[in-house]
Design a protein around this motif. Structure first.
Motif, PDB file in Angstrom:
ATOM      1  N   CYS A 128       0.649  -1.291  -0.135  1.00  0.00           N
ATOM      2  CA  CYS A 128      -0.145  -0.111  -0.151  1.00  0.00           C
ATOM      3  C   CYS A 128       0.838   1.141   0.109  1.00  0.00           C
ATOM      4  CB  CYS A 128      -0.760   0.065   1.309  1.00  0.00           C
ATOM      5  SG  CYS A 128      -2.026  -1.257   1.436  1.00  0.00           S
ATOM      6  N   PRO A 135      -4.265   8.473  -1.140  1.00  0.00           N
ATOM      7  CA  PRO A 135      -5.491   8.593  -1.788  1.00  0.00           C
ATOM      8  C   PRO A 135      -5.258   8.170  -3.413  1.00  0.00           C
ATOM      9  CG  PRO A 135      -5.144  10.553  -1.084  1.00  0.00           C
ATOM     10  CD  PRO A 135      -3.966   9.895  -0.528  1.00  0.00           C
ATOM     11  N   ASP A 136      -4.065   8.673  -4.010  1.00  0.00           N
ATOM     12  CA  ASP A 136      -3.681   8.532  -5.316  1.00  0.00           C
ATOM     13  C   ASP A 136      -3.102   7.019  -5.642  1.00  0.00           C
ATOM     14  OD1 ASP A 136      -4.593  11.180  -5.829  1.00  0.00           O
ATOM     15  OD2 ASP A 136      -2.894  12.000  -5.428  1.00  0.00           O
ATOM     16  N   HIS A 137      -2.903   6.261  -4.515  1.00  0.00           N
ATOM     17  CA  HIS A 137      -1.960   5.138  -4.821  1.00  0.00           C
ATOM     18  C   HIS A 137      -3.047   4.033  -5.436  1.00  0.00           C
ATOM     19  CE1 HIS A 137       0.589   1.492  -4.184  1.00  0.00           C
ATOM     20  NE2 HIS A 137       1.359   2.528  -4.177  1.00  0.00           N
ATOM     21  N   PRO A 138      -2.641   3.233  -6.453  1.00  0.00           N
ATOM     22  CA  PRO A 138      -3.663   2.371  -7.298  1.00  0.00           C
ATOM     23  C   PRO A 138      -3.950   1.175  -6.290  1.00  0.00           C
ATOM     24  CG  PRO A 138      -1.412   2.430  -8.175  1.00  0.00           C
ATOM     25  CD  PRO A 138      -1.436   3.484  -7.274  1.00  0.00           C
ATOM     26  N   ASN A 197      -4.197   1.008  -2.825  1.00  0.00           N
ATOM     27  CA  ASN A 197      -5.009   1.116  -1.654  1.00  0.00           C
ATOM     28  C   ASN A 197      -5.804   2.204  -1.769  1.00  0.00           C
ATOM     29  OD1 ASN A 197      -2.441   2.523  -1.451  1.00  0.00           O
ATOM     30  ND2 ASN A 197      -3.071   2.855   0.727  1.00  0.00           N
ATOM     31  N   ARG A 198      -5.704   3.176  -2.572  1.00  0.00           N
ATOM     32  CA  ARG A 198      -6.504   4.248  -2.752  1.00  0.00           C
ATOM     33  C   ARG A 198      -7.033   5.081  -1.321  1.00  0.00           C
ATOM     34  NH1 ARG A 198      -6.545   5.192  -7.905  1.00  0.00           N
ATOM     35  NH2 ARG A 198      -7.557   3.875  -9.327  1.00  0.00           N
ATOM     36  N   THR A 221      -6.578   3.764   1.765  1.00  0.00           N
ATOM     37  CA  THR A 221      -6.891   3.025   2.785  1.00  0.00           C
ATOM     38  C   THR A 221      -5.607   2.603   3.443  1.00  0.00           C
ATOM     39  OG1 THR A 221      -7.202   1.299   1.682  1.00  0.00           O
ATOM     40  CG2 THR A 221      -9.228   2.475   1.945  1.00  0.00           C
TER      41      THR A 221
END
Ligand code: SF4
Length: 196
Positions: free
Chosen positions: A58, A83-86, A88-89, A91
């Motif tokens: 994540c 929030p920009d990480h593919p 975990n978005r 979380t």
């Protein structure tokens, strides 16, 4: 007439006394409510990283305090999901959400250490000494065990007496380069903790 129980009487008189005392001291709830809440991350530096715990990989945002001037060290004071990480978005699971404790733990290993054969004592090494030692051992082992061809003449160019485990906190690109370097040596036993 309103009837109060003893418990209700204590609650009402207690809150009235507290309210009037605060008013006498100049505190006004109206002003307090109108105050713009200070954003606690406003003066921080944000760094993108990958959670170190598991193979999900994540993305995290790490916020550190410190002005970066000479003789000061940044200190991480908040971590949250990216929030920009593919993956975990934004979380994080409970382990990832507790990364701050892991970072500031007195038990965290922060430097290379070496335990000589037969010794029960770990000694701290400089990064230069650690990398020089690792390079030398890799080369010695590869020189001794690299297999260019099998007995029946098949070209294999493999080196199977050493393995490599890449860290989860590396990016996709660092993982790609690590893979290329390891395979160019002929290394077959290679894994990356995170599936980046
Ligand atoms: S936040 Fe949880 S699921 Fe994500 S990489 Fe860390 S340990 Fe794994």
């Amino acid at each position: 007439m309103v009837q109060y129980s003893r418990r209700q009487f204590m609650q009402v008189t207690g809150s009235t006394l507290a309210g009037s005392s605060l008013a006498l001291m100049g505190f006004s709830p109206t002003n307090a409510l109108a105050e713009v809440r200070q954003y606690k991350l406003a003066a921080t530096t944000v760094t993108r990283q990958t959670c170190t715990y598991c193979s999900v990989g994540c993305g995290v945002l790490m916020y550190s305090l410190g002005d970066g001037s000479k003789n000061t060290r940044l200190s991480i004071m908040h971590i949250e999901g990216d929030p920009d990480h593919p993956v975990n978005r934004g979380t994080l699971c409970p382990k990832g959400a507790g990364l701050l404790d892991f970072i500031h733990s007195p038990n965290r290993l922060q430097f290379p250490e070496y335990r000589a054969p037969g010794s029960n004592e770990w000694k701290r090494l400089s990064w230069d000494d650690a990398l020089t030692r690792i390079s030398k051992l890799l080369k010695d082992d590869r020189d001794a065990n690299f297999v260019e061809k099998t007995e029946d003449g098949l070209t294999v160019n493999r080196w199977i007496t050493t393995g490599m485990l890449a860290a989860s906190a590396s990016s996709n690109e660092a993982g790609y380069v690590t893979h290329k370097v390891a395979r160019s040596w002929g290394l077959l036993a290679l894994d990356n903790q995170a599936r980046v």
